[in-house]
Structures are given as C-alpha cells and as structure tokens.
Write a protein that holds these residues in place. Structure first.
Motif, PDB file in Angstrom:
ATOM      1  N   TYR A  66      -1.303  -1.815   5.250  1.00  0.00           N
ATOM      2  CA  TYR A  66      -1.198  -3.175   5.763  1.00  0.00           C
ATOM      3  C   TYR A  66      -1.793  -3.261   7.160  1.00  0.00           C
ATOM      4  O   TYR A  66      -1.561  -2.396   8.003  1.00  0.00           O
ATOM      5  CB  TYR A  66       0.268  -3.605   5.778  1.00  0.00           C
ATOM      6  N   GLY A  79      -1.497  -5.504  10.252  1.00  0.00           N
ATOM      7  CA  GLY A  79      -0.712  -6.582  10.839  1.00  0.00           C
ATOM      8  C   GLY A  79       0.490  -6.019  11.558  1.00  0.00           C
ATOM      9  O   GLY A  79       0.706  -4.797  11.606  1.00  0.00           O
ATOM     10  N   ARG A 117       3.903  -6.768  11.024  1.00  0.00           N
ATOM     11  CA  ARG A 117       5.130  -6.525  10.266  1.00  0.00           C
ATOM     12  C   ARG A 117       4.808  -6.429   8.784  1.00  0.00           C
ATOM     13  O   ARG A 117       4.349  -7.382   8.170  1.00  0.00           O
ATOM     14  CB  ARG A 117       6.131  -7.658  10.511  1.00  0.00           C
ATOM     15  N   LEU A 118       5.067  -5.277   8.196  1.00  0.00           N
ATOM     16  CA  LEU A 118       4.762  -5.035   6.793  1.00  0.00           C
ATOM     17  C   LEU A 118       5.611  -5.948   5.913  1.00  0.00           C
ATOM     18  O   LEU A 118       6.832  -5.921   5.985  1.00  0.00           O
ATOM     19  CB  LEU A 118       5.039  -3.575   6.435  1.00  0.00           C
ATOM     20  N   PRO A 119       4.988  -6.758   5.052  1.00  0.00           N
ATOM     21  CA  PRO A 119       5.771  -7.615   4.157  1.00  0.00           C
ATOM     22  C   PRO A 119       6.560  -6.773   3.152  1.00  0.00           C
ATOM     23  O   PRO A 119       6.074  -5.747   2.659  1.00  0.00           O
ATOM     24  CB  PRO A 119       4.701  -8.448   3.437  1.00  0.00           C
ATOM     25  N   TRP A 161       4.723  -6.076  -0.088  1.00  0.00           N
ATOM     26  CA  TRP A 161       3.441  -5.370  -0.089  1.00  0.00           C
ATOM     27  C   TRP A 161       3.458  -4.258  -1.140  1.00  0.00           C
ATOM     28  O   TRP A 161       4.345  -3.401  -1.138  1.00  0.00           O
ATOM     29  CB  TRP A 161       3.175  -4.775   1.280  1.00  0.00           C
ATOM     30  N   SER A 218       0.369 -12.401  -5.836  1.00  0.00           N
ATOM     31  CA  SER A 218       0.952 -12.430  -4.478  1.00  0.00           C
ATOM     32  C   SER A 218       1.107 -13.825  -3.891  1.00  0.00           C
ATOM     33  O   SER A 218       1.052 -14.004  -2.676  1.00  0.00           O
ATOM     34  CB  SER A 218       0.109 -11.565  -3.525  1.00  0.00           C
ATOM     35  N   MET A 261       3.709 -14.256  -0.956  1.00  0.00           N
ATOM     36  CA  MET A 261       3.495 -13.684   0.381  1.00  0.00           C
ATOM     37  C   MET A 261       2.983 -14.749   1.344  1.00  0.00           C
ATOM     38  O   MET A 261       2.496 -15.809   0.935  1.00  0.00           O
ATOM     39  CB  MET A 261       2.451 -12.571   0.322  1.00  0.00           C
ATOM     40  N   ASP A 285      -1.410 -12.441   4.446  1.00  0.00           N
ATOM     41  CA  ASP A 285      -1.057 -11.147   3.851  1.00  0.00           C
ATOM     42  C   ASP A 285      -1.566 -11.060   2.412  1.00  0.00           C
ATOM     43  O   ASP A 285      -2.131 -10.043   1.992  1.00  0.00           O
ATOM     44  CB  ASP A 285       0.460 -10.943   3.882  1.00  0.00           C
ATOM     45  N   GLN A 321      -4.047 -12.644   1.186  1.00  0.00           N
ATOM     46  CA  GLN A 321      -5.507 -12.566   1.205  1.00  0.00           C
ATOM     47  C   GLN A 321      -5.982 -11.130   1.416  1.00  0.00           C
ATOM     48  O   GLN A 321      -6.985 -10.714   0.828  1.00  0.00           O
ATOM     49  CB  GLN A 321      -6.060 -13.484   2.293  1.00  0.00           C
ATOM     50  N   GLN A 322      -5.243 -10.353   2.211  1.00  0.00           N
ATOM     51  CA  GLN A 322      -5.580  -8.930   2.388  1.00  0.00           C
ATOM     52  C   GLN A 322      -5.516  -8.188   1.054  1.00  0.00           C
ATOM     53  O   GLN A 322      -6.429  -7.435   0.697  1.00  0.00           O
ATOM     54  CB  GLN A 322      -4.606  -8.266   3.357  1.00  0.00           C
ATOM     55  N   VAL A 323      -4.417  -8.384   0.333  1.00  0.00           N
ATOM     56  CA  VAL A 323      -4.247  -7.707  -0.955  1.00  0.00           C
ATOM     57  C   VAL A 323      -5.344  -8.119  -1.924  1.00  0.00           C
ATOM     58  O   VAL A 323      -5.975  -7.284  -2.584  1.00  0.00           O
ATOM     59  CB  VAL A 323      -2.863  -8.020  -1.565  1.00  0.00           C
TER      60      VAL A 323
END
Length: 348
Positions: A31, A33, A35-37, A40, A95, A98, A102, A104-106
C-alpha cells in the motif's frame, strides 16, 4: 513499463471464446499511503500451487496458481474447446467499498497485471479491467487508461455499486464513456442481496444469491432505460442473466398493465432484454435452450467462471449437444463474443 495487451483478431478456426474467466494476481502490491485500509487484499501461503486471498484479515478464498500462471491456464483451454479466453478480476477485488484513491491503487495494479497476462498469451487471452465506480471521475480516467493505454477490451463491473443498481441514472456518465470508447461491459454478481433469506453454508452466495442479484441488475438496466440512452453500449450479464429470464415475462406483462410502468420504461422490456449479451453459464441444457428462445441466438456467449472450482469444464461441448442448428451453434460458441468484444470491427 506499461504493457499493452496484444491486438486480438477474430478467431475463426481455433475454438470457442470464453467471456467469463477470472484472474487473481500471485501477489498484491504494498500500500502507498499513510494508513493501510483494512480491506487491502494480500496473499498468504497455502498448499502447493495454491494461495489464500486475505481480505480484512480473513481468508476470502483459496485459489490455485491457474489464476495467475498463463502457461497453466493455456494448457487447459483446448480441453474446454476454448481458443480465446477473456479474463477479468475476481469480483471481490473490485473494491467499491474502499476509499476511491485506495481502490484505484488496487485496480490499476490489476489492470496492468491483466494486460501483461494478455501480452504473454500470444493471442489466446483478452482482458477486461476494473474501475473504482464509487468515484465517477476516477472511474472514467481508469477506464480510459485500461482501454486506450493497456488495450483491454472493456471492464467488468459489479451487479451493484455499494447497493446502487446499475440502472441508476447516477452511473450514466460511466456508461456514456464506455459507449464512446467502444468498451465492452461485463456485469458480475457482487455482494448480493438476499443472503439473509438463505439457509445453509456460505457457498450458497455463489450458488443461489449471485444469479438473483444479476437478474435484478439486468432488470434495473431495463427499467432504467440504459440502452435507450446508450444504444451502442455492449453490455453482458453473467450466469445467463441470472433470474432475468424468469422475471422478464412478468415485467413485460406489467409494462402492458400498469400505466406508470409503461410511462417510465421507454421501450418493451423484452425488446430491451434482447439487446443485452449473456453468458451460457447455467449448467443445464434445457435452460440454455430456453435462454436462446428468450433472448435470441445472437445474444448468448460461452462463459465458464474458470479457474474456480465452481466452473463449467465442458462449455463448448454443452452447446454442441444442445440440438441447435449449425449457425446458432457457431454464434454461441464464437461469433456473438466476437461482436460483443468488438473483434469484428477491429478486423474490418
């Protein structure tokens, strides 16, 4: 380096086209960022050739390496009668729950993984990506990247977006962008309604609740007049359209009986339904014949749910023995999928 999916041409002599098959990557990215969701995804070791997909600290599903190993996947296609397989993310990875950035990263990672698999497969795979539909601007940007930059054929979306039905007007800008790009849309069941009404183990979500949610999603696209607004949109529904074939006669009759329904639904529900595409993943020959009668021989395409355990292992043979004429058989096995994916236009 960004990998662009190979240009796929119509497949006239190499078997069927499987429009419903899934991908899980071998690993998920770290991740980026503060704070890890909690949601995730990650991978944990399992028995040989398998891994656990971990979401919110729990095992969501144990999957085999055929989810990410292109060579092993391609070894299985001839035995299924498949010459081209369309791969899309395992739906739980969409996702939508989320934070948009976040998710969008995945999804960017997944889209690039799918494009790389397609490029590695030498014309035997095509790809559908995913977009963070909880944020319209991000979703449209990711759609454009997936189609224009990565060369994917379109996107997979959930049967609902955090409870929002796909026929809702709020999603129209996304479908407008899909239509403009010529991107195919594949609707898959996701976090379905009705689980509280089922009695039995968790697997009943896939067995019974999934087709119910897909049927409601397709009905919402009809009552929301999606194809009236977006006549050139190519949209397909998984699991044979779920319960839609049973709901449709009631919807059609209701449209003739209730003035409010006739006023709000711009065109005959049956006519609208016969413009959607559907996969053949119903596990039953009489049901398959019924879907062809209901939706039309030009609207059904092979779907398997490969490589998960609950998949159709002989999809082309199932069509071949169903008693269709030769032209209908070719349409279901290959030609309808070429139209849905836009391969005919690519060739021309």
């Amino acid at each position: 380096m960004t990998v662009r999916a190979n240009n796929i041409q119509p497949c006239h002599h190499c078997g069927g086209i499987d429009t419903h098959a899934h991908v899980v990557p071998e690993n998920f990215p770290a991740y980026v960022g503060a704070r890890l969701p909690a949601e995730w995804p990650s991978m944990a070791a399992a028995e040989p050739c398998h891994r656990h997909v971990m979401i919110s600290g729990k095992v969501y599903r144990t999957v085999s390496d055929k989810c990410w190993d292109v060579a092993k996947r391609l070894e299985d296609l001839p035995g299924m009668g498949v010459g081209l397989q369309v791969i899309s993310p395992m739906p739980e990875l969409l996702s939508y729950w989320m934070a948009p950035a976040d998710a969008q990263q995945v999804l960017r990672f997944l889209n690039e993984q799918i494009a790389a698999m397609v490029a590695e497969a030498g014309g035997k795979l095509a790809g559908l990506g995913a977009v963070p539909l909880q944020d319209m601007d991000l979703a449209i940007r990711e759609l454009e990247y997936a189609v224009r930059t990565l060369g994917l054929k379109g996107v997979e979306i959930g049967s609902n977006i955090n409870g929002l039905p796909i026929g809702a007007p709020a999603l129209d800008p996304f479908f407008e962008a899909c239509e403009a790009l010529g991107a195919a849309v594949f609707v898959h069941a996701l976090r379905p309604a009705g689980m509280d009404r089922l009695v039995g183990p968790a697997a009943l979500q896939q067995v019974l609740a999934y087709p119910g949610d897909v049927g409601l999603a397709a009905a919402s696209a009809i009552t929301g007049n999606l194809l009236t607004r977006r006549p050139n949109l190519r949209i397909a529904f998984s699991h044979g359209g779920g319960t839609l074939a049973s709901l449709l006669p009631r919807l059609q009759q209701g449209w003739t009986v209730f003035p409010a329904l006739k006023e709000s639904v711009a065109a005959s529900p049956v006519e609208q339904a016969r413009r959607f595409f559907y996969d053949t993943l119903v596990f039953d020959t009489p049901t398959l014949r019924h879907l062809v009668d209901m939706f039309g021989a030009s609207q059904l395409m092979v779907g398997t749910d490969y490589p998960f355990n609950f998949h159709d292992r002989m999809p082309v043979e199932r069509i071949a023995v169903a008693g269709f004429d030769a032209d209908t058989t070719v349409a279901l096995v290959r030609r309808n999928a070429e139209c849905y994916l836009g391969l005919e236009r690519t060739a021309s």
